[in-house]
Every structure is written in structure tokens, then in C-alpha cells.
Design a protein around this motif. Structure first.
Motif, PDB file in Angstrom:
ATOM      1  N   GLY A  36       0.750  -1.165  -0.124  1.00 54.26           N
ATOM      2  CA  GLY A  36      -0.030   0.019   0.161  1.00 54.26           C
ATOM      3  C   GLY A  36       0.834   1.296   0.099  1.00 54.26           C
ATOM      4  N   GLU A  37       1.809   1.122   0.808  1.00 59.61           N
ATOM      5  CA  GLU A  37       2.823   2.313   0.987  1.00 59.61           C
ATOM      6  C   GLU A  37       3.528   2.455  -0.512  1.00 59.61           C
ATOM      7  OE1 GLU A  37       5.209   5.500   2.562  1.00 59.61           O
ATOM      8  OE2 GLU A  37       3.160   4.700   3.200  1.00 59.61           O
ATOM      9  N   LEU A  38       3.992   1.506  -1.181  1.00 55.76           N
ATOM     10  CA  LEU A  38       4.522   1.570  -2.377  1.00 55.76           C
ATOM     11  C   LEU A  38       3.548   2.207  -3.489  1.00 55.76           C
ATOM     12  CD1 LEU A  38       6.924   0.878  -4.403  1.00 55.76           C
ATOM     13  CD2 LEU A  38       6.049  -1.413  -4.618  1.00 55.76           C
ATOM     14  N   ARG A  39       2.274   1.659  -3.496  1.00 56.96           N
ATOM     15  CA  ARG A  39       1.384   2.303  -4.501  1.00 56.96           C
ATOM     16  C   ARG A  39       1.204   3.767  -4.120  1.00 56.96           C
ATOM     17  NH1 ARG A  39      -3.854   3.299  -4.163  1.00 56.96           N
ATOM     18  NH2 ARG A  39      -5.308   3.385  -6.053  1.00 56.96           N
ATOM     19  N   PHE A  40       1.059   4.105  -3.038  1.00 55.29           N
ATOM     20  CA  PHE A  40       0.904   5.461  -2.683  1.00 55.29           C
ATOM     21  C   PHE A  40       2.067   6.286  -3.066  1.00 55.29           C
ATOM     22  CE2 PHE A  40       1.577   8.986   0.385  1.00 55.29           C
ATOM     23  CZ  PHE A  40       0.580   9.663   0.272  1.00 55.29           C
ATOM     24  N   ARG A  41       3.351   5.729  -3.019  1.00 61.58           N
ATOM     25  CA  ARG A  41       4.370   6.714  -3.317  1.00 61.58           C
ATOM     26  C   ARG A  41       4.673   6.573  -4.742  1.00 61.58           C
ATOM     27  NH1 ARG A  41       5.328  10.045   0.753  1.00 61.58           N
ATOM     28  NH2 ARG A  41       5.113   8.924   2.694  1.00 61.58           N
ATOM     29  N   VAL A  81       2.027   6.773  -7.059  1.00 59.54           N
ATOM     30  CA  VAL A  81       0.977   7.494  -7.323  1.00 59.54           C
ATOM     31  C   VAL A  81       1.412   9.003  -7.354  1.00 59.54           C
ATOM     32  CG1 VAL A  81      -1.286   8.559  -7.003  1.00 59.54           C
ATOM     33  CG2 VAL A  81      -0.937   6.005  -6.941  1.00 59.54           C
ATOM     34  N   ARG A  82       2.021   9.225  -6.308  1.00 52.10           N
ATOM     35  CA  ARG A  82       2.621  10.507  -6.032  1.00 52.10           C
ATOM     36  C   ARG A  82       3.904  10.702  -7.048  1.00 52.10           C
ATOM     37  NH1 ARG A  82       2.941  13.265  -0.101  1.00 52.10           N
ATOM     38  NH2 ARG A  82       0.890  13.434   0.295  1.00 52.10           N
ATOM     39  N   ILE A 107       3.931  13.984  -9.481  1.00 52.17           N
ATOM     40  CA  ILE A 107       4.954  14.652  -9.808  1.00 52.17           C
ATOM     41  C   ILE A 107       5.529  14.888 -11.071  1.00 52.17           C
ATOM     42  CG2 ILE A 107       7.398  15.277  -8.995  1.00 52.17           C
ATOM     43  CD1 ILE A 107       6.553  14.005  -6.162  1.00 52.17           C
ATOM     44  N   LEU A 108       5.647  13.787 -11.823  1.00 51.00           N
ATOM     45  CA  LEU A 108       6.235  13.932 -13.179  1.00 51.00           C
ATOM     46  C   LEU A 108       5.443  14.556 -14.220  1.00 51.00           C
ATOM     47  CD1 LEU A 108       7.922  10.399 -13.275  1.00 51.00           C
ATOM     48  CD2 LEU A 108       8.910  12.676 -13.095  1.00 51.00           C
ATOM     49  N   LEU A 109       3.790  14.299 -14.147  1.00 45.23           N
ATOM     50  CA  LEU A 109       2.876  14.672 -14.856  1.00 45.23           C
ATOM     51  C   LEU A 109       3.007  16.380 -14.682  1.00 45.23           C
ATOM     52  CD1 LEU A 109      -0.007  12.650 -14.587  1.00 45.23           C
ATOM     53  CD2 LEU A 109       1.536  12.715 -16.539  1.00 45.23           C
ATOM     54  N   ILE A 110       2.974  16.900 -13.652  1.00 41.90           N
ATOM     55  CA  ILE A 110       3.060  18.121 -13.221  1.00 41.90           C
ATOM     56  C   ILE A 110       4.245  18.843 -13.876  1.00 41.90           C
ATOM     57  CG2 ILE A 110       3.082  20.186 -11.595  1.00 41.90           C
ATOM     58  CD1 ILE A 110       1.147  18.319  -9.892  1.00 41.90           C
ATOM     59  N   PRO A 148      14.423  16.189  -7.052  1.00 37.56           N
ATOM     60  CA  PRO A 148      14.435  16.304  -5.656  1.00 37.56           C
ATOM     61  C   PRO A 148      13.092  15.840  -5.133  1.00 37.56           C
ATOM     62  CG  PRO A 148      15.382  18.340  -6.652  1.00 37.56           C
ATOM     63  CD  PRO A 148      14.905  17.476  -7.714  1.00 37.56           C
ATOM     64  N   LEU A 149      11.970  15.935  -5.890  1.00 38.17           N
ATOM     65  CA  LEU A 149      10.551  15.484  -5.370  1.00 38.17           C
ATOM     66  C   LEU A 149      10.359  14.281  -5.380  1.00 38.17           C
ATOM     67  CD1 LEU A 149       8.709  18.701  -7.037  1.00 38.17           C
ATOM     68  CD2 LEU A 149       9.574  18.284  -4.414  1.00 38.17           C
ATOM     69  N   TRP A 150      10.652  13.714  -6.462  1.00 43.40           N
ATOM     70  CA  TRP A 150      10.343  12.007  -6.516  1.00 43.40           C
ATOM     71  C   TRP A 150      11.392  11.240  -5.901  1.00 43.40           C
ATOM     72  CZ3 TRP A 150      14.453   9.548  -8.894  1.00 43.40           C
ATOM     73  CH2 TRP A 150      14.995  10.299  -9.957  1.00 43.40           C
TER      74      TRP A 150
END
Length: 253
Positions: A18-23, A25-26, A30-33, A88-90
Motif C-alpha cells: 500500500g505504501e509503495l502504491r501511494f508513493r 502515485v505521488r 509529480i512527473l505529470l505536473i 528532488p521531489l520524486w
């Protein structure tokens, strides 16, 4: 094994997934923006990307054969730039996923992880752009004489350029990856030293696969990767000594 232990392990695995999926998705958001922002600067970036091969092209420009080729090229450029700009964000998302497997005192290195990871990734991409690509094009575009003229398509060039920059960027993360494995207790400095020859052989194979088919490009990638491996070995040794010192201090207390 008791049923309670199995339940706890299943729950732990489910929480990790679940944590892996959450990260993930984030990271995608980040990459799309970042890609959307970089798209507005794709024209000057395209000129920058084209520069290493421009001297070898008739008129200094690439060609395209389909009506969508140039548009898709700008999308790809924006995506690659988004990866680099949002590094830095990802990387922070990667750290947040890895951090629970570290000791409490090792989690304080999050800022250092992000700064080092970003710097290494950008350094790898820059090394590819300023050193490897000019040498590779000088060899490839002059091979067999100058009678034949190159007509390279945008799609072919961007595929080659993107692969080189991203692969060099990722390969330069080697000391960081080794350090994290050491902090998690998966490798030790002794293990890395004992397996050095196998590591160098693996790095040589990787360099041969990633780089263009000329010896100079392979060597130009292999040398920094070997140096980065040795830096990783040193970093693992530093973390091991720090951990042993802290354990002895805790035992005295």
C-alpha cells in the motif's frame, strides 16, 4: 508458525504494498505536473538537445516524416526535462518508502539523500551531454569517411539522446544505492570489497549495453562507474563505523 505471526506478516506485506502504491502515485503526479511546466520551454530545450549533433547534420537540423513527429518530440522532451527538474521531489518519495527500513538515527540523512541523489543524477546527465555524446557523435558520424551525409530523424535522435542521458543519470546514483543497501544491512563493506571483481565485470557489461558501439564511449562510462562503486564502498564503511559507535554508546548507557 503461529496464525498470529502469519497474520502480522500478511498485514506487514499489505502495508508495504500500500505504501509503495501511494508513493508511486505521488511520483506519477509529480512527473505529470513537471512535464506540463517543462512543455512551455520545450522549444529552447530542443535547441539545447540538438546542439551535440547539429555540426554533423546538413543545415544543422533533424528531419521528420510524420505530421505528429515534431509534436511528439516536444512531448518527450518535456517529459525528460520533467524527470530531471523534479528529481528532488520524486527522490523524496523514494526516501519516504525506504526510510521505515532504516534505524531511527539513520533517518536524519533524508536531506543529504535528496541533495546527493539530485546532484548525482544531474551530474550523470551532464556528463553524458558534455563528454560522452560529443565523442560518440565524432566517432559515429565520421566513420567511413565524409562522402555520405547523415539524415537523422527527430524520433531516432531523441530516443538515442534520452537513453544516454537517463541511463548515465541513473548509473551515477550507484554510490547512493550502495549506501542505502549498507544502511539497511543488506550489504557490508567486506562483502563489497570481496565481490569487487564481479562488480566491475557487471559494470563493464552494463556500460557496453548502454553506450554506443565504440570502445571510447564504453570506457568513458565504465571509469566513473568504477569510481562511484568505490565511493559507495567507502560510504558503507563510514555508516558501519557510525552504527558500531552508537551501539557501544547505547550499551554503556
Amino acid at each position: 508458525m503461529r496464525t498470529e505471526d502469519l497474520d502480522q506478516k500478511s498485514q506487514s506485506l499489505y502495508e508495504h504494498l500500500g505504501e509503495l502504491r501511494f508513493r508511486l502515485v505521488r511520483m506519477v503526479w509529480i512527473l505529470l505536473i513537471a512535464t506540463g511546466i517543462c512543455y512551455h520551454f520545450s522549444e529552447p530545450v530542443f535547441d539545447f538537445i540538438r546542439a551535440p549533433i547539429a555540426p554533423y547534420l546538413p543545415g544543422g537540423g533533424l528531419i521528420y516524416t510524420g505530421p505528429l513527429d515534431k509534436f511528439m518530440a516536444h512531448i518527450k522532451i518535456a517529459f525528460v526535462c520533467g524527470i530531471i527538474v523534479s528529481c528532488p521531489l520524486w527522490l523524496y518519495q523514494v526516501w519516504k518508502f525506504v526510510a521505515p527500513g532504516l534505524y531511527q538515527n539513520e533517518r536524519k540523512y533524508s536531506m543529504g539523500f535528496i541533495i546527493a541523489g539530485s546532484g548525482l543524477f544531474v551530474s550523470g546527465a551532464a556528463f553524458s551531454y558534455y563528454v560522452v555524446l560529443p565523442m560518440a557523435f565524432h566517432f559515429l558520424m565520421n566513420y567511413g569517411g565524409t562522402t555520405d551525409k547523415a539524415m537523422i530523424s527527430i524520433e531516432q535522435y531523441l530516443g538515442f539522446f534520452t537513453q544516454m542521458c537517463l541511463m548515465f543519470g541513473v548509473s551515477f546514483e550507484l554510490p547512493l544505492i550502495i549506501s542505502i543497501l549498507g544502511m539497511m544491512g543488506l550489504v557490508s563493506q567486506k562483502f563489497l570489497k570481496d565481490k569487487r571483481r564481479y562488480a566491475i565485470m557487471t559494470l563493464a557489461v552494463a556500460a557496453a549495453i548502454i553506450t554506443p558501439p565504440d570502445l571510447m564511449s564504453m570506457v568513458m562510462m565504465l571509469i566513473p562507474m568504477v569510481l562511484l562503486y568505490e565511493i559507495g564502498v567507502i560510504m558503507v564503511g563510514i555508516f558501519e563505523r557510525k552504527r558500531e559507535t552508537e551501539i557501544r554508546q547505547n550499551q554503556r548507557e
